[in-house]
Design an enzyme around this catalytic site. Structure first.
Site, PDB file in Angstrom:
ATOM      1  N   CYS A  62      44.815  -8.022  57.940  1.00  0.00           N
ATOM      2  CA  CYS A  62      43.324  -7.766  57.923  1.00  0.00           C
ATOM      3  C   CYS A  62      42.877  -6.941  59.268  1.00  0.00           C
ATOM      4  O   CYS A  62      43.631  -6.742  60.245  1.00  0.00           O
ATOM      5  CB  CYS A  62      42.468  -9.163  57.948  1.00  0.00           C
ATOM      6  SG  CYS A  62      42.781 -10.295  59.205  1.00  0.00           S
TER       7      CYS A  62
ATOM      8  N   CYS B 119      53.793  12.467  88.931  1.00  0.00           N
ATOM      9  CA  CYS B 119      53.979  12.353  90.310  1.00  0.00           C
ATOM     10  C   CYS B 119      53.822  10.766  90.631  1.00  0.00           C
ATOM     11  O   CYS B 119      52.946  10.190  90.231  1.00  0.00           O
ATOM     12  CB  CYS B 119      52.983  12.955  91.159  1.00  0.00           C
ATOM     13  SG  CYS B 119      52.848  12.546  92.830  1.00  0.00           S
TER      14      CYS B 119
ATOM     15  N   CYS C 218      68.049  10.216 118.530  1.00  0.00           N
ATOM     16  CA  CYS C 218      69.086  10.738 119.006  1.00  0.00           C
ATOM     17  C   CYS C 218      70.058   9.508 119.176  1.00  0.00           C
ATOM     18  O   CYS C 218      69.612   8.469 119.766  1.00  0.00           O
ATOM     19  CB  CYS C 218      69.104  11.419 120.227  1.00  0.00           C
ATOM     20  SG  CYS C 218      70.737  12.375 120.837  1.00  0.00           S
TER      21      CYS C 218
END
EC number: 2.3.2.31
Length: 493
Positions: free
Chosen positions: A161, A228, A310
């Site tokens: 339905c 994205c 570093c």
């Protein structure tokens, strides 16, 4: 060039998602501290000739707006619907099932058009179809008597339905389902075309959600398109050949791997980086390494905090130069072969107990994880260095000590350093899962060469006043060529 070691990088802002926007909004100004900025504006600053000009990461892609993407999808749909003589909604379901590969769809249609519709789940399989066993004019869900005009069904003729259909579709759309709305009959695989679902959704809010979920599913199923992954970004990336390559959104500047939509991870392939990230998240033993920011000087034992990227450290007290990773004397650290990045396997471990093998496995993992995490921290610290260089250049230009062009090479050096270190970070998952043998030895050699040149570049960037421009640019060139050589030889996905 001296820099203030206490300044902080700025954060970038992101725009809201608006699929109804007709025009692209203006791009935001680049944030100098963003990882996404590593690859911008570097290639033009390192002169390339002959074979050196080859870039293993070169990859053609196009950024599309929501409207442009929708137009491209609708063009495929209209064309296919015309050839197959089906509705636009059914054409979309067929395209989704075959990943929008129109030539394959047409070949299958010519060979067996009926089977094509069965595979696309828009027509039932005659050999497996189970017709409804409920009394006529009865809904198979609520079992209520219903007027014939209020009974709805798909091509399978499973009748329900309108009220049950409305509830079914509304619940699924609220749960984020788009193309996946299907027939309510048990084990019936048929999907509902969108022109069947839209009239059953009770309000515009749900219809708008359904549109968005459909668009998402259409793009994600297309072999040449990717959404994205940037926060609330509506852009779509289109390529000709789908590969695990670096792409960047021109709206939000998000950088990611086209194939898996995760952070770009060359030279490691998509499956391996997923496995590595899952392992890092699951292994609680890594917590001590994540929180470790200080080590003792191997000569005078004073506590030293790493505040730059570093790994070539110099003790402020005794001036001893050493490697942050292995604490070895820097003077002999990389004289012939940069050993710090290479894990030394125990050849006798297969003959030892399970406990010993487990300890060796943990030792190996921690070796690679510590270096992975160390380079990640170095990237964050060097992003701050980049920001300070940016501010220092502004100050010098304002004081008439040169123009932006005169000092731009310092920014370019910091950008290239980040680009190279980013690649180096992702060599460690690659090495961790790599089988022992000649190819791994070659990889470790190239990895070691790249790491040595990166540390040389990092040292010079952080002490730019002590080196002239030519020396710095020469080191940039060497580091970039090491990076490209490694990717050319090992990034083959």
């Amino acid at each position: 060039m001296s820099v203030d070691m206490n300044s902080q990088g700025s954060d970038s802002n992101e725009e809201d998602y608006d699929p109804n926007c007709e025009e692209e909004e203006e791009e935001e100004e680049d944030d100098p501290g963003d990882i996404e900025d590593y690859y911008v504006g570097v290639a033009s600053d390192v002169e390339q000739q002959g074979a050196d000009a080859f870039d293993p990461e070169e990859y053609q892609f196009t950024c599309l707006t929501y409207k442009e993407s929708e137009g491209a999808l609708n063009e495929h749909m209209t064309s296919l619907a015309s050839v197959l003589k089906v509705s636009h909604s059914v054409a979309k379901l067929i395209l989704v099932n075959f990943h929008w590969q129109v030539s394959e769809i047409l070949d299958r249609y010519k060979s067996n058009s009926a089977q094509l519709l069965v595979e696309a789940r828009v027509q039932p399989n005659p050999s497996k179809h189970v017709p409804t066993s409920h009394p006529p004019h009865h809904c198979a869900v609520c079992m209520q008597f219903v007027r014939k005009e209020n009974l709805l069904s798909l091509a399978c003729q499973h009748q329900f339905c309108r009220s049950c259909w409305e509830q079914h579709c509304s619940v699924l759309v609220k749960d984020g389902v788009g193309v996946g709305v299907s027939c309510m009959a048990q084990d019936c695989p048929l999907r509902t075309p969108e022109d069947f679902v839209f009239p059953l959704l009770p309000n515009e809010e749900l219809r708008e959600k359904y549109r968005r979920y459909l668009f998402r599913d259409y793009v994600e199923s297309h072999y040449q398109l990717q959404l994205c992954p940037g926060a609330d970004c509506p852009m779509v990336i289109r390529v000709q050949e789908p590969r695990a390559r670096r792409v960047q959104c021109n709206r939000c500047n998000e950088v990611f791997c086209f194939k898996c939509r995760q952070m770009y991870h060359a030279p490691t392939d998509c499956a391996t980086i997923r496995k590595w990230l899952t392992k890092c998240a699951d292994d609680s033993e890594t917590a001590n390494y994540i929180s470790a920011h200080t080590k003792d000087c191997p000569k005078c034992n004073i506590c030293i905090e790493k505040n730059g990227g570093c790994n070539h450290m110099q003790c402020s007290k005794c001036k001893h130069d050493f490697c942050w990773m292995c604490l070895g004397d820097w003077k002999t650290h990389g004289s012939e072969y940069y050993e710090c990045s290479r894990y030394k396997e125990n050849p006798d471990i297969v003959n030892q107990s399970q406990q010993a093998q487990a300890r060796e496995a943990l030792k190996k993992y921690l070796f690679y994880f510590e270096r992975w995490e160390n380079h990640n921290k170095s990237l964050q610290l060097e992003a701050q260095t980049y920001q300070r260089i940016h501010e220092k250049i502004q100050e010098r230009v304002m004081n008439n000590l040169g123009t932006w062009i005169d000092w731009q090479y310092l920014q370019n050096a910091a950008k290239l350093l980040a680009k190279c270190r980013y690649t180096l970070q992702y060599t460690y998952p690659y090495a961790y899962y790599m089988e022992s043998g000649p190819r791994k030895k070659l990889f470790e050699y190239q990895q070691a060469q790249l790491e040595a040149e990166i540390e040389n570049l990092s040292w010079k960037v952080e002490r730019a006043d002590s080196y002239d421009r030519g020396d710095l640019e020469n080191q940039m060139h060497i580091a970039e060529q090491r990076r490209r050589t490694l990717l050319k030889d090992f990034h083959d996905t």
